[in-house]
Design a protein around this motif. Structure first.
Motif, mmCIF file in Angstrom:
data_model
loop_
_atom_site.group_PDB
_atom_site.id
_atom_site.type_symbol
_atom_site.label_atom_id
_atom_site.label_comp_id
_atom_site.label_asym_id
_atom_site.label_seq_id
_atom_site.Cartn_x
_atom_site.Cartn_y
_atom_site.Cartn_z
ATOM 1 N N LYS A 47 0.816 -1.217 0.000
ATOM 2 C CA LYS A 47 0.000 0.000 0.000
ATOM 3 C C LYS A 47 0.851 1.270 0.000
ATOM 4 O O LYS A 47 0.581 2.218 -0.749
ATOM 5 N N ASP A 48 1.890 1.292 0.834
ATOM 6 C CA ASP A 48 2.648 2.528 1.033
ATOM 7 C C ASP A 48 3.926 2.639 0.205
ATOM 8 O O ASP A 48 4.431 3.748 -0.007
ATOM 9 N N ALA A 49 4.463 1.500 -0.249
ATOM 10 C CA ALA A 49 5.756 1.555 -0.942
ATOM 11 C C ALA A 49 5.696 1.119 -2.401
ATOM 12 O O ALA A 49 6.619 1.400 -3.164
ATOM 13 N N VAL A 50 4.619 0.428 -2.786
ATOM 14 C CA VAL A 50 4.552 -0.106 -4.149
ATOM 15 C C VAL A 50 3.498 0.594 -5.005
ATOM 16 O O VAL A 50 3.800 1.072 -6.105
ATOM 17 N N GLU A 51 2.282 0.645 -4.515
ATOM 18 C CA GLU A 51 1.181 1.183 -5.322
ATOM 19 C C GLU A 51 1.428 2.635 -5.726
ATOM 20 O O GLU A 51 1.760 3.479 -4.895
ATOM 21 N N GLY A 52 1.293 2.889 -7.034
ATOM 22 C CA GLY A 52 1.472 4.240 -7.552
ATOM 23 C C GLY A 52 2.914 4.669 -7.724
ATOM 24 O O GLY A 52 3.180 5.832 -8.044
ATOM 25 N N LYS A 53 3.849 3.755 -7.526
ATOM 26 C CA LYS A 53 5.268 4.119 -7.590
ATOM 27 C C LYS A 53 6.027 3.310 -8.647
ATOM 28 O O LYS A 53 7.243 3.132 -8.546
ATOM 29 N N ASP A 54 5.315 2.829 -9.644
ATOM 30 C CA ASP A 54 5.950 2.007 -10.679
ATOM 31 C C ASP A 54 7.019 2.771 -11.450
ATOM 32 O O ASP A 54 8.133 2.275 -11.646
ATOM 33 N N ALA A 55 6.673 3.973 -11.912
ATOM 34 C CA ALA A 55 7.615 4.748 -12.730
ATOM 35 C C ALA A 55 8.895 5.049 -11.956
ATOM 36 O O ALA A 55 10.008 4.965 -12.502
ATOM 37 N N GLU A 56 8.743 5.378 -10.687
ATOM 38 C CA GLU A 56 9.908 5.679 -9.844
ATOM 39 C C GLU A 56 10.795 4.443 -9.671
ATOM 40 O O GLU A 56 12.025 4.523 -9.764
ATOM 41 N N PHE A 57 10.165 3.290 -9.458
ATOM 42 C CA PHE A 57 10.931 2.062 -9.265
ATOM 43 C C PHE A 57 11.659 1.663 -10.549
ATOM 44 O O PHE A 57 12.824 1.254 -10.512
ATOM 45 N N ILE A 58 10.976 1.786 -11.678
ATOM 46 C CA ILE A 58 11.605 1.468 -12.963
ATOM 47 C C ILE A 58 12.842 2.340 -13.170
ATOM 48 O O ILE A 58 13.917 1.849 -13.534
ATOM 49 N N ALA A 59 12.685 3.636 -12.930
ATOM 50 C CA ALA A 59 13.808 4.563 -13.118
ATOM 51 C C ALA A 59 14.971 4.207 -12.193
ATOM 52 O O ALA A 59 16.138 4.213 -12.609
ATOM 53 N N LYS A 61 15.706 1.249 -10.795
ATOM 54 C CA LYS A 61 16.345 -0.027 -11.142
ATOM 55 C C LYS A 61 17.158 0.081 -12.432
ATOM 56 O O LYS A 61 18.229 -0.530 -12.547
ATOM 57 N N LEU A 62 16.675 0.859 -13.386
ATOM 58 C CA LEU A 62 17.433 1.023 -14.628
ATOM 59 C C LEU A 62 18.691 1.856 -14.392
ATOM 60 O O LEU A 62 19.739 1.596 -14.994
ATOM 61 N N ALA A 63 18.595 2.843 -13.506
ATOM 62 C CA ALA A 63 19.785 3.631 -13.159
ATOM 63 C C ALA A 63 20.801 2.749 -12.440
ATOM 64 O O ALA A 63 22.013 2.838 -12.684
ATOM 65 N N GLU A 64 20.304 1.892 -11.561
ATOM 66 C CA GLU A 64 21.157 0.939 -10.850
ATOM 67 C C GLU A 64 21.836 -0.003 -11.841
ATOM 68 O O GLU A 64 23.031 -0.299 -11.729
ATOM 69 N N ARG A 65 21.069 -0.460 -12.832
ATOM 70 C CA ARG A 65 21.621 -1.346 -13.865
ATOM 71 C C ARG A 65 22.701 -0.644 -14.680
ATOM 72 O O ARG A 65 23.773 -1.207 -14.944
ATOM 73 N N ASP A 66 22.434 0.602 -15.083
ATOM 74 C CA ASP A 66 23.407 1.342 -15.887
ATOM 75 C C ASP A 66 24.713 1.557 -15.120
ATOM 76 O O ASP A 66 25.806 1.456 -15.691
ATOM 77 N N ALA A 67 24.596 1.848 -13.827
ATOM 78 C CA ALA A 67 25.797 2.043 -13.005
ATOM 79 C C ALA A 67 26.581 0.736 -12.882
ATOM 80 O O ALA A 67 27.817 0.729 -12.926
ATOM 81 N N ARG A 68 25.862 -0.356 -12.748
ATOM 82 C CA ARG A 68 26.513 -1.677 -12.656
ATOM 83 C C ARG A 68 27.230 -2.014 -13.959
ATOM 84 O O ARG A 68 28.366 -2.498 -13.948
ATOM 85 N N HIS A 69 26.577 -1.745 -15.079
ATOM 86 C CA HIS A 69 27.208 -1.996 -16.378
ATOM 87 C C HIS A 69 28.471 -1.156 -16.539
ATOM 88 O O HIS A 69 29.484 -1.634 -17.062
ATOM 89 N N ALA A 70 28.401 0.087 -16.093
ATOM 90 C CA ALA A 70 29.563 0.977 -16.210
ATOM 91 C C ALA A 70 30.743 0.425 -15.406
ATOM 92 O O ALA A 70 31.893 0.473 -15.855
ATOM 93 N N ARG A 71 30.452 -0.116 -14.228
ATOM 94 C CA ARG A 71 31.529 -0.693 -13.403
ATOM 95 C C ARG A 71 32.156 -1.908 -14.075
ATOM 96 O O ARG A 71 33.337 -2.201 -13.875
ATOM 97 N N GLN A 72 31.360 -2.617 -14.877
ATOM 98 C CA GLN A 72 31.848 -3.826 -15.543
ATOM 99 C C GLN A 72 32.399 -3.546 -16.941
ATOM 100 O O GLN A 72 32.701 -4.475 -17.683
ATOM 101 N N GLY A 73 32.490 -2.270 -17.303
ATOM 102 C CA GLY A 73 33.048 -1.916 -18.603
ATOM 103 C C GLY A 73 32.014 -1.666 -19.678
ATOM 104 O O GLY A 73 32.358 -1.348 -20.820
ATOM 105 N N ASP A 74 30.728 -1.821 -19.333
ATOM 106 C CA ASP A 74 29.620 -1.529 -20.249
ATOM 107 C C ASP A 74 29.755 -2.268 -21.580
ATOM 108 O O ASP A 74 29.452 -1.726 -22.640
ATOM 109 N N ALA A 75 30.233 -3.506 -21.526
ATOM 110 C CA ALA A 75 30.383 -4.310 -22.745
ATOM 111 C C ALA A 75 29.795 -5.696 -22.508
ATOM 112 O O ALA A 75 29.994 -6.292 -21.451
ATOM 113 N N ARG A 76 29.078 -6.198 -23.495
ATOM 114 C CA ARG A 76 28.453 -7.511 -23.379
ATOM 115 C C ARG A 76 29.424 -8.630 -23.758
ATOM 116 O O ARG A 76 29.421 -9.703 -23.171
#
Length: 272
Positions: A47-59, A61-76
């Motif tokens: 109720k208090d942490a999930v509902e209505g906060k999808d866009a914020e969570f997506i942003a 997690k994707l920012a977290e992912r981008d930072a992780r990729h950068a630490r690993q050299g951003d190469a597949r």
């Protein structure tokens, strides 16, 4: 693995402050103890942490992912990939899972995947990729006797042999194994792009406040038969556009380049 003692209210407060804690609570499972207390925490968290906060969570997690990729050299495609943290690795699949679970809910992996935006093909790709990467990771841990995540040169032949990759005429078993790894990493990347685009498109279809009272834009027809501009992306008018004329798969990319637009997730799904 750590532990902490918190009230339901404290759980919600910390989840709002730290996306890592929020992600952990999103994956919370009752094991033993006070079921009623766990249910109270789950209800308050939703109720208090999930509902209505999808866009914020997506942003987040994707920012977290981008930072992780950068630490690993951003190469597949690296010669000694990190199975867990690297681009196209397990954490990318988990990030996708957490985002979908936040939006659509569900308890088991099957609940979350089938309740989300995945087509049957995309769901199958997710499961196959996860099984392969988890198998590789488990072998890495067993061989090294520790939480090793890097698939180094010296470990690749042994992991390949353990997973049944044998030498064939003109190709070593380890080469076949690494080829399979890179194909899986590519599939994870494609899956991430498609699902992320689908979720973004869905979020844009949820106007808030005053915008709910305004008429929504309809797809803009293009001169190219079967193609439209939908939500700022090049889309298709129906699912069988590619089947009717396979050359439309090439036209899709040509049109996207000409119009300087991204490709709509439905169009991407139609060619995968």
């Amino acid at each position: 693995v750590g532990n902490a003692f918190r009230t339901p209210a404290e759980c919600v407060k910390l989840a709002a402050e730290d996306v890592t804690i929020k992600t952990s609570l999103l994956d919370a499972r009752f094991m033993c103890g006070d079921q009623a207390l766990f249910d109270e925490m789950q209800a308050k968290f939703k109720k208090d942490a999930v509902e209505g906060k999808d866009a914020e969570f997506i942003a987040d997690k994707l920012a977290e992912r981008d930072a992780r990729h950068a630490r690993q050299g951003d190469a597949r495609y690296v010669v000694e990939p990190n199975i867990k943290e690297g681009k196209g690795g397990l954490r990318d699949l988990q990030t996708l899972y957490w985002i979908v679970k936040h939006i659509y809910g569900g308890q088991t992996l099957e609940d979350v995947m089938k309740g989300g935006p995945f087509t049957r093909s995309e769901y199958g790709s997710f499961i196959r990729s996860a099984k392969f990467l988890w198998t590789v990771r488990c072998h890495l841990h067993f061989v090294t006797g520790r939480a090793e995540e890097r698939l180094s040169f010296d470990l690749q032949p042994e992991i390949a042999a353990r997973m049944g990759y044998r030498d064939r005429t003109g190709q070593l078993g380890v080469e076949r194994f690494m080829k399979r790894y890179f194909l899986v990493a590519k599939d994870v990347g494609a899956l991430t792009r498609i699902i992320a685009a689908k979720l973004e498109a869905e979020q844009k279809k949820k106007p808030e406040g005053f915008r709910r009272l305004l008429p929504q834009k309809t797809p803009q027809a293009l001169d190219d038969p079967g193609f439209v501009i939908d939500s700022g992306r090049v889309g298709i008018t129906s699912e069988d556009v590619m089947k009717r004329d396979p050359l439309n798969m090439l036209r899709l990319f040509i049109i996207a380049r000409r119009e300087n637009k991204d490709i709509h997730p439905d169009a991407l799904s139609a060619i995968t």
